[in-house]
Motif scaffolding. Structure first.
Motif, PDB file in Angstrom:
ATOM      1  N   ALA A  69      -7.614   2.538   6.078  1.00  0.00           N
ATOM      2  CA  ALA A  69      -8.940   2.735   5.479  1.00  0.00           C
ATOM      3  C   ALA A  69      -9.134   4.180   5.033  1.00  0.00           C
ATOM      4  N   ALA A  70      -8.594   5.140   5.769  1.00  0.00           N
ATOM      5  CA  ALA A  70      -8.710   6.551   5.383  1.00  0.00           C
ATOM      6  C   ALA A  70      -7.911   6.823   4.113  1.00  0.00           C
ATOM      7  N   VAL A  71      -6.765   6.181   3.958  1.00  0.00           N
ATOM      8  CA  VAL A  71      -5.978   6.322   2.725  1.00  0.00           C
ATOM      9  C   VAL A  71      -6.744   5.673   1.574  1.00  0.00           C
ATOM     10  N   SER A  72      -7.296   4.498   1.809  1.00  0.00           N
ATOM     11  CA  SER A  72      -8.072   3.802   0.771  1.00  0.00           C
ATOM     12  C   SER A  72      -9.272   4.619   0.322  1.00  0.00           C
ATOM     13  N   ALA A  73      -9.857   5.380   1.241  1.00  0.00           N
ATOM     14  CA  ALA A  73     -11.039   6.174   0.917  1.00  0.00           C
ATOM     15  C   ALA A  73     -10.762   7.220  -0.153  1.00  0.00           C
ATOM     16  N   VAL A  74      -9.512   7.646  -0.285  1.00  0.00           N
ATOM     17  CA  VAL A  74      -9.171   8.678  -1.274  1.00  0.00           C
ATOM     18  C   VAL A  74      -8.229   8.175  -2.361  1.00  0.00           C
ATOM     19  N   ALA A  75      -7.862   6.918  -2.307  1.00  0.00           N
ATOM     20  CA  ALA A  75      -6.891   6.382  -3.267  1.00  0.00           C
ATOM     21  C   ALA A  75      -7.346   6.572  -4.708  1.00  0.00           C
ATOM     22  N   GLY A  76      -8.613   6.351  -4.989  1.00  0.00           N
ATOM     23  CA  GLY A  76      -9.111   6.485  -6.355  1.00  0.00           C
ATOM     24  C   GLY A  76      -8.966   7.885  -6.898  1.00  0.00           C
ATOM     25  N   VAL A  77      -9.122   8.878  -6.051  1.00  0.00           N
ATOM     26  CA  VAL A  77      -8.999  10.275  -6.465  1.00  0.00           C
ATOM     27  C   VAL A  77      -7.530  10.638  -6.703  1.00  0.00           C
ATOM     28  N   LEU A  78      -6.641  10.029  -5.947  1.00  0.00           N
ATOM     29  CA  LEU A  78      -5.233  10.428  -5.991  1.00  0.00           C
ATOM     30  C   LEU A  78      -4.376   9.650  -6.979  1.00  0.00           C
ATOM     31  N   ASP A  80      -4.382   9.264 -10.141  1.00  0.00           N
ATOM     32  CA  ASP A  80      -4.023   9.979 -11.359  1.00  0.00           C
ATOM     33  C   ASP A  80      -3.450  11.368 -11.104  1.00  0.00           C
ATOM     34  N   HIS A  81      -3.327  11.740  -9.847  1.00  0.00           N
ATOM     35  CA  HIS A  81      -2.805  13.062  -9.503  1.00  0.00           C
ATOM     36  C   HIS A  81      -1.280  13.019  -9.556  1.00  0.00           C
ATOM     37  N   PRO A  82      -0.636  13.938 -10.288  1.00  0.00           N
ATOM     38  CA  PRO A  82       0.829  13.894 -10.418  1.00  0.00           C
ATOM     39  C   PRO A  82       1.543  14.121  -9.094  1.00  0.00           C
ATOM     40  N   GLY A  83       2.627  13.391  -8.920  1.00  0.00           N
ATOM     41  CA  GLY A  83       3.488  13.605  -7.766  1.00  0.00           C
ATOM     42  C   GLY A  83       2.989  13.031  -6.458  1.00  0.00           C
ATOM     43  N   ILE A  84       1.930  12.234  -6.487  1.00  0.00           N
ATOM     44  CA  ILE A  84       1.369  11.653  -5.264  1.00  0.00           C
ATOM     45  C   ILE A  84       1.758  10.185  -5.200  1.00  0.00           C
ATOM     46  N   GLY A  85       2.205   9.748  -4.041  1.00  0.00           N
ATOM     47  CA  GLY A  85       2.492   8.348  -3.800  1.00  0.00           C
ATOM     48  C   GLY A  85       1.708   7.880  -2.589  1.00  0.00           C
ATOM     49  N   MET A  86       1.394   6.604  -2.560  1.00  0.00           N
ATOM     50  CA  MET A  86       0.623   6.058  -1.437  1.00  0.00           C
ATOM     51  C   MET A  86       1.164   4.706  -1.020  1.00  0.00           C
ATOM     52  N   ASP A  87       1.075   4.460   0.258  1.00  0.00           N
ATOM     53  CA  ASP A  87       1.314   3.151   0.844  1.00  0.00           C
ATOM     54  C   ASP A  87       0.103   2.846   1.710  1.00  0.00           C
ATOM     55  N   LYS A  88       0.177   1.761   2.428  1.00  0.00           N
ATOM     56  CA  LYS A  88      -0.953   1.301   3.235  1.00  0.00           C
ATOM     57  C   LYS A  88      -1.562   2.391   4.122  1.00  0.00           C
ATOM     58  N   GLY A  89      -0.761   3.146   4.827  1.00  0.00           N
ATOM     59  CA  GLY A  89      -1.285   4.156   5.738  1.00  0.00           C
ATOM     60  C   GLY A  89      -0.690   5.532   5.555  1.00  0.00           C
ATOM     61  N   THR A  90      -0.102   5.788   4.365  1.00  0.00           N
ATOM     62  CA  THR A  90       0.611   7.041   4.134  1.00  0.00           C
ATOM     63  C   THR A  90       0.313   7.576   2.739  1.00  0.00           C
ATOM     64  N   ILE A  91       0.232   8.874   2.642  1.00  0.00           N
ATOM     65  CA  ILE A  91       0.183   9.548   1.357  1.00  0.00           C
ATOM     66  C   ILE A  91       1.400  10.466   1.310  1.00  0.00           C
ATOM     67  N   ARG A  92       2.126  10.422   0.192  1.00  0.00           N
ATOM     68  CA  ARG A  92       3.329  11.233   0.023  1.00  0.00           C
ATOM     69  C   ARG A  92       3.121  12.255  -1.093  1.00  0.00           C
ATOM     70  N   PHE A  93       3.630  13.468  -0.881  1.00  0.00           N
ATOM     71  CA  PHE A  93       3.559  14.486  -1.921  1.00  0.00           C
ATOM     72  C   PHE A  93       4.706  15.467  -1.765  1.00  0.00           C
ATOM     73  N   GLN A  94       4.868  16.320  -2.775  1.00  0.00           N
ATOM     74  CA  GLN A  94       5.852  17.398  -2.763  1.00  0.00           C
ATOM     75  C   GLN A  94       5.106  18.733  -2.745  1.00  0.00           C
ATOM     76  N   PRO A  95       5.703  19.778  -2.203  1.00  0.00           N
ATOM     77  CA  PRO A  95       5.032  21.083  -2.172  1.00  0.00           C
ATOM     78  C   PRO A  95       4.553  21.560  -3.553  1.00  0.00           C
ATOM     79  N   GLU A  96       5.305  21.236  -4.588  1.00  0.00           N
ATOM     80  CA  GLU A  96       4.909  21.680  -5.927  1.00  0.00           C
ATOM     81  C   GLU A  96       3.751  20.865  -6.511  1.00  0.00           C
ATOM     82  N   HIS A  97       3.380  19.770  -5.845  1.00  0.00           N
ATOM     83  CA  HIS A  97       2.243  18.939  -6.248  1.00  0.00           C
ATOM     84  C   HIS A  97       1.354  18.704  -5.025  1.00  0.00           C
ATOM     85  N   PRO A  98       0.654  19.734  -4.561  1.00  0.00           N
ATOM     86  CA  PRO A  98      -0.138  19.593  -3.332  1.00  0.00           C
ATOM     87  C   PRO A  98      -1.304  18.620  -3.490  1.00  0.00           C
TER      88      PRO A  98
END
Length: 118
Positions: A69-78, A80-98
């Motif tokens: 639910a916490a990931v879902s709460a921000v999914a809409g914001v993320l 369109d953000h470059p370099g961000i990936g999401m799964d059910k309970g995880t958000i993935r990113f790289q240092p160059e795309h904070p």
């Protein structure tokens, strides 16, 4: 030192800075959060429950708010953000795309509210 500090001390500077930034923002939202563990990972703990863990994986940095639910709460914001990936309970990113700071704040607020039962 705490579990997060110990973990950060073993990382390279780019990863350490990126991960520490997420924890710093989370602590600003929930200053009473303490260092501990959640599901065996270094984590911020709030009222005895895991609030947030951020760790380096082989191909990304993973943010684990211990709540789909916490990931879902921000999914809409993320989405369109470059370099961000999401799964059910995880958000993935790289240092160059904070992760955007407001998204981290909202995710932490969502998880805190869940722990508080509100």
């Amino acid at each position: 030192m705490g579990t997060i500090d110990d973990y950060l001390s073993g990382l390279g500077s780019a990863d350490r800075d990126s991960i520490d930034r997420v924890y710093t923002i989370a602590r600003e939202v929930v200053p009473e959060a303490e260092q501990g563990t959640g599901y065996g990972m270094p984590a911020l703990v709030y009222h005895g429950k895991p609030l947030l863990s951020v760790m380096r994986a082989k191909k990304h940095i993973g943010v684990y708010p211990f709540s789909p639910a916490a990931v879902s709460a921000v999914a809409g914001v993320l989405t369109d953000h470059p370099g961000i990936g999401m799964d059910k309970g995880t958000i993935r990113f790289q240092p160059e795309h904070p992760l955007p700071g407001p998204a981290i704040e909202e995710m932490v607020r969502a998880r805190t509210a869940q722990i508080d039962g509100t």
